[in-house]
Design a protein around this motif. Structure first.
Motif, mmCIF file in Angstrom:
data_model
loop_
_atom_site.group_PDB
_atom_site.id
_atom_site.type_symbol
_atom_site.label_atom_id
_atom_site.label_comp_id
_atom_site.label_asym_id
_atom_site.label_seq_id
_atom_site.Cartn_x
_atom_site.Cartn_y
_atom_site.Cartn_z
ATOM 1 N N ALA A 7 -6.958 -33.732 -1.928
ATOM 2 C CA ALA A 7 -7.281 -33.395 -3.251
ATOM 3 C C ALA A 7 -8.525 -33.088 -3.491
ATOM 4 O O ALA A 7 -9.258 -33.575 -2.664
ATOM 5 N N VAL A 8 -8.885 -32.292 -4.708
ATOM 6 C CA VAL A 8 -10.375 -32.164 -5.016
ATOM 7 C C VAL A 8 -10.986 -33.438 -5.623
ATOM 8 O O VAL A 8 -11.881 -33.910 -5.392
ATOM 9 N N GLY A 9 -10.002 -33.873 -6.640
ATOM 10 C CA GLY A 9 -10.273 -35.003 -7.377
ATOM 11 C C GLY A 9 -10.103 -36.337 -6.503
ATOM 12 O O GLY A 9 -9.224 -36.330 -5.569
ATOM 13 N N ARG B 207 -7.495 -34.488 -15.383
ATOM 14 C CA ARG B 207 -6.853 -35.521 -15.149
ATOM 15 C C ARG B 207 -6.489 -36.146 -16.246
ATOM 16 O O ARG B 207 -7.402 -35.779 -17.393
ATOM 17 N N HIS C 292 2.069 -31.946 -12.837
ATOM 18 C CA HIS C 292 0.656 -31.785 -12.115
ATOM 19 C C HIS C 292 0.659 -30.792 -10.848
ATOM 20 O O HIS C 292 0.907 -31.126 -9.712
ATOM 21 N N SER D 13 -2.551 -26.852 -8.099
ATOM 22 C CA SER D 13 -2.589 -26.149 -6.898
ATOM 23 C C SER D 13 -1.596 -25.957 -6.293
ATOM 24 O O SER D 13 -1.600 -25.544 -4.865
HETATM 25 C C1 DGY Z 1 -6.921 -32.120 -7.147
HETATM 26 O O1 DGY Z 1 -6.723 -31.514 -6.065
HETATM 27 O O2 DGY Z 1 -7.655 -32.913 -7.469
HETATM 28 C C2 DGY Z 1 -5.402 -31.678 -7.850
HETATM 29 O O3 DGY Z 1 -5.459 -32.515 -8.964
HETATM 30 C C3 DGY Z 1 -4.341 -31.385 -7.079
HETATM 31 O O4 DGY Z 1 -4.522 -30.396 -6.266
#
Ligand code: DGY
Length: 326
Positions: A76-78, A238, A286, A289
Motif C-alpha cells: 500500500a502507499v499508506g 483514510r 476501499h 487502487s
Molecule cells: C493504499 O495503498 O494506501 C491504498 O489505500 C490501497 O491501495
C-alpha cells in the motif's frame, strides 16, 4: 540459508514467485480473512521479512515478538497501519508502494466524485425497483461536475493526478497542502488556498492527504459547517481524516449535499453504520487502487522492496530512510 518471509494474504502469483526464488516463504492462505494476531506473532518469531497489507496493524508489541525481522514491506502507499517509529528504533526497514497506484486511485476518486454528484447508485436502484414510470424534468437531478470548483486536500501524487482529470472537465482547482507547491501550480493551473477558503469556495472537496496524528478528524463539524450546502465531499484517503459523526449530522441536516466514501474509520464498515442508511452517501469498500493491473504491480513492487532489503540493498521505496543513518 534462505531468509524466512511471512506473507499475510494470498498475493498475485508473479510476486509470490519472486519471493519464492530467494526466500523460504510462508503465506496466510485465506483470501477474505485477515491473519489473526496470534498467528502473525507466531510467524514473526522466525521471519526476517514481512509482506503485509493495510489490514495488519503492526504495532510495537508485535515487533517485540519479531527478533529476526529486518523489513516490513507494506503492499500500500499508506502505512498508517505500521508503527514506523517502533520499527525504526529496532532497525527494521519499512517500505511502501507509491507511484504504481497513482493513476488508478485518481480514476476511482473521479469516478466516485461523478457517481456521487450525478446520483448514479440512487438512479440505478430506482430503475431496478421498478419505479421508473416516465422521463420527468427534475427526476434524479444531481450537480454539474464540469465547470465547478474542486478543492483538493493533499496535493501529493494522487492529488496531482486528480487535478489533471479535473482540468479536462474545465474545473477550477483549489488545493491545500502542508507545503505550497509553486511548480504544481504552474504545471496544472491550480491555486493554493488555506483550508477555510478551500472549504468555503469548493463545490467538490476531495480528501487525498495521508492519515497521521495531524490529519485525524481534519474534517469535522466546524469544517463541514463552512462548506456550501450544495457541496459534495469525497474521501479516498483514510476514514480517520473525517469525523464520521459530524459528517452524518452534516448530511442529514442539509449542511452539505452528499458524500462519496471509499474509506471508513472502521473497515469493513459495520452494516448498521448510520452513514450507510443515507441515500446521499455513495459507499465503496476501499477499492481506490483495485484494478487487476495496479494490484499486480503493487504486489510485485512490494516483493521487490522486500527482496532488496533482505539483500542488504537500499529498497526503492524505503519509508524510514533515517534507518540508514543509525
Ligand atoms: C493504499 O495503498 O494506501 C491504498 O489505500 C490501497 O491501495
Amino acid at each position: 540459508m534462505r531468509p524466512r518471509v511471512f506473507v499475510t494474504r494470498k498475493i498475485p502469483e508473479k510476486a509470490l514467485l519472486m519471493l519464492e526464488e530467494r526466500c523460504d516463504v510462508r503465506m496466510w492462505q485465506k483470501e477474505d480473512v485477515p491473519v489473526p494476531k496470534d498467528v502473525l506473532k507466531e510467524e514473526l518469531a522466525e521471519a526476517e521479512g514481512l509482506f503485509c497489507l493495510l489490514t495488519e496493524k503492526i504495532d510495537a508489541d508485535l515487533l517485540d515478538h519479531a527478533p529476526h525481522l529486518r523489513v516490513i514491506s507494506n503492499m500500500a502507499v499508506g502505512y498508517n497501519n505500521i508503527d514506523v517509529s517502533a520499527a525504526t528504533r529496532k532497525g527494521i526497514m519499512v517500505t511502501n508502494t507509491p507511484d504504481v497506484l497513482t493513476e488508478t486511485t485518481a480514476d476511482l476518486t473521479f469516478a466516485l466524485l461523478m457517481a456521487t454528484a450525478r446520483r448514479l447508485l440512487e438512479a440505478s436502484d430506482y430503475l431496478r425497483r421498478g419505479e421508473w414510470k416516465t422521463w420527468s424534468p427534475m427526476l434524479l437531478t444531481g450537480q454539474d461536475v464540469h465547470g465547478a470548483t474542486l478543492g483538493i486536500i493533499g496535493m501529493g501524487r494522487i492529488g496531482e493526478a486528480v487535478a489533471k482529470r479535473a482540468k479536462g472537465f474545465d474545473m477550477r482547482v483549489l488545493y491545500h497542502n502542508r507545503n505550497r507547491k509553486p511548480e504544481v501550480e504552474e504545471k496544472l493551473g491550480v491555486t493554493y488556498a488555506d483550508l477555510p477558503t478551500l472549504l468555503k469556495e469548493s463545490d467538490f472537496v476531495c480528501i487525498l492527504t495521508p492519515y497521521t496524528s495531524e490529519t485525524h478528524h481534519l474534517i469535522g463539524k466546524g469544517e463541514l459547517a463552512i462548506m456550501k450546502k450544495t457541496a459534495v465531499l469525497i474521501n479516498t484517503s483514510r476514514g480517520g481524516v473525517v469525523d464520521e459523526n459530524a459528517l452524518y449530522e452534516a448530511l442529514t441536516t442539509g449542511t452539505i449535499l452528499a458524500a462519496g466514501l471509499d474509506v471508513f474509520e472502521q473497515e469493513p464498515v459495520p452494516l448498521n453504520h448510520p452513514l450507510l442508511s443515507l441515500p446521499n452517501v455513495v459507499a465503496l469498500p476501499h477499492i481506490g487502487s483495485a484494478s487487476v493491473q495496479t494490484r499486480t504491480r503493487m504486489a510485485e513492487l512490494a516483493a521487490q522492496n522486500l527482496l532488496q532489503a533482505l539483500a542488504g540493498e537500499l529498497p526503492e521505496n524505503l519509508v524510514n530512510t533515517e534507518i540508514y543513518k543509525l
